[in-house]
Design an enzyme around this catalytic site. Structure first.
Site, mmCIF file in Angstrom:
data_model
loop_
_atom_site.group_PDB
_atom_site.id
_atom_site.type_symbol
_atom_site.label_atom_id
_atom_site.label_comp_id
_atom_site.label_asym_id
_atom_site.label_seq_id
_atom_site.Cartn_x
_atom_site.Cartn_y
_atom_site.Cartn_z
ATOM 1 N N LYS A 118 -28.735 25.676 -20.042
ATOM 2 C CA LYS A 118 -27.708 26.044 -19.058
ATOM 3 C C LYS A 118 -27.643 27.556 -18.858
ATOM 4 O O LYS A 118 -27.537 28.027 -17.735
ATOM 5 C CB LYS A 118 -26.331 25.526 -19.491
ATOM 6 C CG LYS A 118 -26.213 24.020 -19.532
ATOM 7 C CD LYS A 118 -24.800 23.553 -19.863
ATOM 8 C CE LYS A 118 -24.246 24.093 -21.162
ATOM 9 N NZ LYS A 118 -24.911 23.656 -22.377
ATOM 10 N N ARG A 149 -22.785 20.502 -33.435
ATOM 11 C CA ARG A 149 -22.443 20.884 -32.061
ATOM 12 C C ARG A 149 -22.819 19.794 -31.064
ATOM 13 O O ARG A 149 -22.085 19.525 -30.110
ATOM 14 C CB ARG A 149 -23.132 22.207 -31.689
ATOM 15 C CG ARG A 149 -22.535 23.401 -32.424
ATOM 16 C CD ARG A 149 -23.361 24.678 -32.320
ATOM 17 N NE ARG A 149 -23.738 25.038 -30.979
ATOM 18 C CZ ARG A 149 -24.863 25.680 -30.674
ATOM 19 N NH1 ARG A 149 -25.717 26.037 -31.611
ATOM 20 N NH2 ARG A 149 -25.145 25.984 -29.430
ATOM 21 N N ARG A 190 -14.656 20.844 -20.230
ATOM 22 C CA ARG A 190 -15.139 20.237 -21.467
ATOM 23 C C ARG A 190 -14.608 18.827 -21.672
ATOM 24 O O ARG A 190 -15.119 18.098 -22.510
ATOM 25 C CB ARG A 190 -14.735 21.079 -22.677
ATOM 26 C CG ARG A 190 -15.476 22.378 -22.780
ATOM 27 C CD ARG A 190 -15.128 23.092 -24.065
ATOM 28 N NE ARG A 190 -15.667 24.425 -24.100
ATOM 29 C CZ ARG A 190 -16.862 24.737 -24.574
ATOM 30 N NH1 ARG A 190 -17.647 23.799 -25.046
ATOM 31 N NH2 ARG A 190 -17.274 25.978 -24.559
ATOM 32 N N ARG A 216 -37.661 27.421 -32.957
ATOM 33 C CA ARG A 216 -37.070 28.736 -32.680
ATOM 34 C C ARG A 216 -36.713 29.446 -33.985
ATOM 35 O O ARG A 216 -36.965 30.637 -34.137
ATOM 36 C CB ARG A 216 -35.833 28.566 -31.790
ATOM 37 C CG ARG A 216 -35.263 29.881 -31.325
ATOM 38 C CD ARG A 216 -34.321 29.749 -30.151
ATOM 39 N NE ARG A 216 -33.162 28.940 -30.468
ATOM 40 C CZ ARG A 216 -32.323 28.448 -29.553
ATOM 41 N NH1 ARG A 216 -32.537 28.662 -28.287
ATOM 42 N NH2 ARG A 216 -31.286 27.743 -29.903
ATOM 43 N N ARG A 251 -29.144 33.252 -36.383
ATOM 44 C CA ARG A 251 -27.682 33.110 -36.317
ATOM 45 C C ARG A 251 -27.248 31.956 -37.204
ATOM 46 O O ARG A 251 -27.960 30.959 -37.358
ATOM 47 C CB ARG A 251 -27.250 32.783 -34.884
ATOM 48 C CG ARG A 251 -27.348 33.920 -33.941
ATOM 49 C CD ARG A 251 -26.851 33.600 -32.538
ATOM 50 N NE ARG A 251 -26.351 32.246 -32.340
ATOM 51 C CZ ARG A 251 -26.390 31.609 -31.188
ATOM 52 N NH1 ARG A 251 -26.928 32.164 -30.135
ATOM 53 N NH2 ARG A 251 -25.896 30.402 -31.072
#
Length: 193
Positions: A13, A150, A88, A127, A139
């Site tokens: 996104k 998530r 959301r 990644r 992170r």
């Protein structure tokens, strides 16, 4: 051009929003950024939000909708905007629809980036590996376990928003697993028709 981009974390996104922002000269609106700006500017709705946040509470949908309503009146949004990460919930989608209607505005498109969850997990692992090999820092929330959490939160809270817009005949889907350029072309095709 008034758009909503839907899709789970890692679907692309942000990448597609940046391209749309440049192509159509419209802002990408993040509710978190808008909330912080409204608080900093001490707008009436920002002061309400600050009071709630200072007490440790979650900002209500009414306050968030008020912040979005104020933000889309700013000069840079006169040609439209991209909502990324909002709505959301179905309640937020309904409130957004009502607010836009009160301003005689409609959404031009609601586009969902469809992705394969396992492929997304593999993408995150790759990644992380590439970042570590290059000597970078990963992170805390960019690891497979945090990503799964998530993703689950997205499925429970936000995926029903797709069904809401599909029920209204407004949802268009794009294969988010395609190469970035192909995803951009698919979105352009939807927006041009």
């Amino acid at each position: 051009m008034r758009l909503i981009l839907l899709g789970p974390p890692g679907a692309g996104k942000g990448t597609q929003s940046a391209r749309l922002k440049q192509k159509y000269n419209i802002p990408q609106l993040s509710t978190g950024d808008m909330l912080r700006a409204a608080v900093a500017a001490q707008t009436p709705v920002g002061l309400q939000a600050k009071a709630v946040m200072d007490s440790g509470g979650l900002v209500s949908d009414d306050i968030v909708i008020g912040i979005v309503a104020d933000r889309i009146e700013e000069p840079d949004a006169k040609n439209g905007f991209i909502l990324d990460g909002f709505p959301r919930t179905v309640a937020q989608a309904e409130a957004l629809q009502k607010m836009l209607g009160s301003k005689n505005m409609n959404l031009d498109a609601v586009i969902e980036l469809k992705v394969d969850e396992q492929a997304l997990l593999d993408r995150i692992k790759t990644r992380v590996d590439e970042t570590l090999k290059a000597g970078g820092t990963v992170r805390a929330d960019d690891n497979p376990d945090a990503f799964k959490t998530r993703l689950e939160a997205y499925k429970v809270q936000t995926a029903p928003v797709s069904h809401y817009y599909a029920g209204k005949g407004a949802l268009k889907s794009v294969d988010g697993m395609a190469p970035i350029e192909s995803v951009t072309q698919a979105i352009d095709h939807i927006l041009e028709h």
